[in-house]
Design a protein around this motif. Structure first.
Motif, PDB file in Angstrom:
ATOM      1  N   GLU A   8      -5.209  -3.888  -8.649  1.00 66.85           N
ATOM      2  CA  GLU A   8      -4.866  -2.595  -8.070  1.00 66.85           C
ATOM      3  C   GLU A   8      -6.127  -1.818  -7.761  1.00 66.85           C
ATOM      4  O   GLU A   8      -7.115  -1.886  -8.501  1.00 66.85           O
ATOM      5  CB  GLU A   8      -3.956  -1.791  -8.995  1.00 66.85           C
ATOM      6  N   THR A   9      -6.079  -1.092  -6.636  1.00 65.67           N
ATOM      7  CA  THR A   9      -7.196  -0.249  -6.237  1.00 65.67           C
ATOM      8  C   THR A   9      -6.644   1.059  -5.699  1.00 65.67           C
ATOM      9  O   THR A   9      -5.537   1.109  -5.169  1.00 65.67           O
ATOM     10  CB  THR A   9      -8.060  -0.920  -5.146  1.00 65.67           C
ATOM     11  N   ALA A  10      -7.431   2.139  -5.828  1.00 68.06           N
ATOM     12  CA  ALA A  10      -7.049   3.447  -5.310  1.00 68.06           C
ATOM     13  C   ALA A  10      -8.195   3.970  -4.458  1.00 68.06           C
ATOM     14  O   ALA A  10      -9.311   4.145  -4.951  1.00 68.06           O
ATOM     15  CB  ALA A  10      -6.748   4.407  -6.452  1.00 68.06           C
ATOM     16  N   GLU A  11      -7.926   4.194  -3.180  1.00 66.49           N
ATOM     17  CA  GLU A  11      -8.938   4.696  -2.268  1.00 66.49           C
ATOM     18  C   GLU A  11      -8.275   5.377  -1.074  1.00 66.49           C
ATOM     19  O   GLU A  11      -7.173   5.006  -0.662  1.00 66.49           O
ATOM     20  CB  GLU A  11      -9.850   3.569  -1.773  1.00 66.49           C
ATOM     21  N   SER A  12      -8.938   6.380  -0.537  1.00 61.03           N
ATOM     22  CA  SER A  12      -8.472   7.126   0.638  1.00 61.03           C
ATOM     23  C   SER A  12      -7.053   7.664   0.449  1.00 61.03           C
ATOM     24  O   SER A  12      -6.247   7.661   1.373  1.00 61.03           O
ATOM     25  CB  SER A  12      -8.522   6.229   1.891  1.00 61.03           C
ATOM     26  N   LYS A  44      -4.618   6.395  -1.234  1.00 58.73           N
ATOM     27  CA  LYS A  44      -3.606   5.345  -1.286  1.00 58.73           C
ATOM     28  C   LYS A  44      -3.880   4.409  -2.446  1.00 58.73           C
ATOM     29  O   LYS A  44      -5.022   4.242  -2.876  1.00 58.73           O
ATOM     30  CB  LYS A  44      -3.589   4.547   0.010  1.00 58.73           C
ATOM     31  N   VAL A  45      -2.795   3.794  -2.952  1.00 59.60           N
ATOM     32  CA  VAL A  45      -2.911   2.793  -4.019  1.00 59.60           C
ATOM     33  C   VAL A  45      -2.500   1.439  -3.442  1.00 59.60           C
ATOM     34  O   VAL A  45      -1.408   1.308  -2.884  1.00 59.60           O
ATOM     35  CB  VAL A  45      -2.019   3.157  -5.226  1.00 59.60           C
ATOM     36  N   LYS A  46      -3.374   0.472  -3.556  1.00 60.70           N
ATOM     37  CA  LYS A  46      -3.098  -0.880  -3.069  1.00 60.70           C
ATOM     38  C   LYS A  46      -2.820  -1.787  -4.259  1.00 60.70           C
ATOM     39  O   LYS A  46      -3.592  -1.809  -5.224  1.00 60.70           O
ATOM     40  CB  LYS A  46      -4.278  -1.425  -2.267  1.00 60.70           C
ATOM     41  N   LYS A 105      -0.279   8.261 -10.487  1.00 57.91           N
ATOM     42  CA  LYS A 105      -0.604   6.863 -10.224  1.00 57.91           C
ATOM     43  C   LYS A 105       0.487   5.938 -10.735  1.00 57.91           C
ATOM     44  O   LYS A 105       0.841   4.938 -10.097  1.00 57.91           O
ATOM     45  CB  LYS A 105      -1.945   6.518 -10.876  1.00 57.91           C
ATOM     46  N   THR A 123       0.859  -1.187   0.000  1.00 58.96           N
ATOM     47  CA  THR A 123       0.000   0.000   0.000  1.00 58.96           C
ATOM     48  C   THR A 123       0.893   1.234   0.000  1.00 58.96           C
ATOM     49  O   THR A 123       1.742   1.387   0.888  1.00 58.96           O
ATOM     50  CB  THR A 123      -0.919   0.017   1.228  1.00 58.96           C
TER      51      THR A 123
END
Length: 406
Positions: free
Chosen positions: A377-381, A383-385, A344, A267
């Motif tokens: 991959e995800t992007a939230e709050s 942050k990129v996970k 990103k 993260t």
């Protein structure tokens, strides 16, 4: 005892008073607030006593009003001692120079003893220390600490398994333990080479034993890769060579490399907030006595707006005794606060590098990360996970004693 010490520190004189009823003179002094003590009457016309140095002028004014004669018999206390010593300036300078010379020599490295290693390795240790400023004649508070010295030697000399460094006055005592290369015995216990983990075989280097798999074969953890048992033909061949084997079992030896796979989750924040060192440094030295520090070097250096400080404290010795005096070295590093918003793609690149670094530390330097792939991959709050998939080339050979079974 405290009263005696205070009297000595202030300084006093012993007086002899000559005249009719001499004790009356001391009575007159007391009535004029002049302290007098240890008064003794010698005879009808003689008396002795003590008064402070600060009261001599007042005593002289009183004496002029009487017919008594006053004689100074003894002078005692710190003021008189100080006056005597200052009158002999060459002696004071000689004693002071001698003290600082002994102090200087007491904080110098006079000997470096190395024990527990071969002469060749001892020479290498001494060369490494010398190249890094640790040698005879060097002032101790200007060289590395004992802990740093130990780590330096272990990093620079791979043949050392462990080394201890002890500071004994003006001597550094080093005791090392060498790494021992244990050669494999010919009569090693029979064993298989098995797979330490799942993978696809890429390379095989078999020194002894019977290969049970080939390149490009998929193997599971625990599968026998090289057998420690020989076929009947191989047993006969070994007997023809007069090689004594226990039945048909040998100690298999091989290096088996395979492609293995790992998953990792990281993260990474999109907005970075951290400190970095600029490379600008300044050293400051202080003379410390009883928690009171006196700047002796580098105090004119410009202060950094944002800085990181590392403090090193070294004791000063007088012969083998450690004095309550220290030399403090402050290493000041300039740093700057960085706040940046990354794209990103930049975040993904940083995440992959971080995951690769963590995996490499886990696997060791012998393993090679061949490629990586982002599974999710995800992007939230903010942050990129990332969920990452790595392909690794590593040695999966693992020894299994034949007594453990197949």
């Amino acid at each position: 005892m405290n009263k005696i010490q205070a009297t000595w520190l202030q300084g006093y004189v012993q007086l002899k008073i000559v005249g009719y009823h001499p004790e009356l003179f001391f009575d007159l002094c007391v009535r004029h607030h002049i302290n007098a003590w240890n008064i003794k009457k010698i005879d009808q016309t003689t008396c002795t006593g003590n008064i402070y140095i600060k009261d001599i002028k007042k005593m002289r004014r009183l004496r002029k009003q009487t017919r008594f004669k006053v004689y100074f018999i003894k002078k005692n206390g710190l003021p008189f001692l100080f006056k005597q010593t200052t009158n002999n300036l060459p002696l004071i300078l000689g004693l002071t120079a001698s003290f600082f010379l002994v102090l200087f020599l007491s904080n110098m490295v006079w000997s470096i003893d190395v024990q527990g290693v071969r002469p060749e390795l001892e020479k290498q240790i001494r060369i490494t220390l010398n190249e890094n400023g640790v040698y005879k004649g060097k002032l101790k508070f200007s060289i590395r600490s004992v802990t740093e010295m130990q780590q330096l030697l272990l990093d620079e000399i791979p043949e050392l398994l462990w080394i201890g460094v002890k500071e004994n006055g003006t001597t550094y005592a080093l005791e090392g333990v060498e790494k021992t290369q244990i050669s494999e015995k010919e009569d090693a216990s029979p064993r298989h080479i098995v797979a330490a983990k799942n993978g696809v075989i890429t390379d095989m280097y078999v020194s002894k034993g019977r290969p049970m798999v080939s390149v490009n074969d998929y193997v599971n953890k625990g599968d026998i890769l090289v057998a420690g048992t020989l076929s009947e033909e191989e047993v006969k061949k070994e007997k023809n060579k007069d090689q004594k084997k226990r039945h048909n079992q040998i100690a298999a030896t091989a290096e088996i490399y395979a492609s293995t796979w790992y998953e990792s989750n990281v993260t990474i924040p999109i907005e970075a907030d951290y400190h970095v060192l600029t490379g600008e440094t300044a050293n400051k030295y202080y003379f410390n006595v009883a928690n009171f520090s006196i700047p002796i070097w580098g105090f004119f250096e410009e202060e950094y707006t944002d800085q990181q400080v590392e403090i090193e404290k070294r004791s000063i010795h007088f012969f083998q005794w450690k004095l309550p005096i220290h030399i403090i070295k402050k290493e000041v590093y300039e740093r700057e606060h960085v706040q940046e918003k990354r794209t990103k793609e930049e975040v993904k690149k940083i995440g992959i590098e971080q995951a690769k670094k963590n995996l490499q530390q886990q696997l060791g330097s012998d393993a090679e990360i061949k490629k990586e792939k982002i599974l999710h991959e995800t992007a939230e709050s903010g942050k990129v996970k990332l969920r990452l998939y790595f392909t690794v080339r590593e040695n999966i050979a693992k020894i299994q004693d034949l007594s453990q079974g197949d």
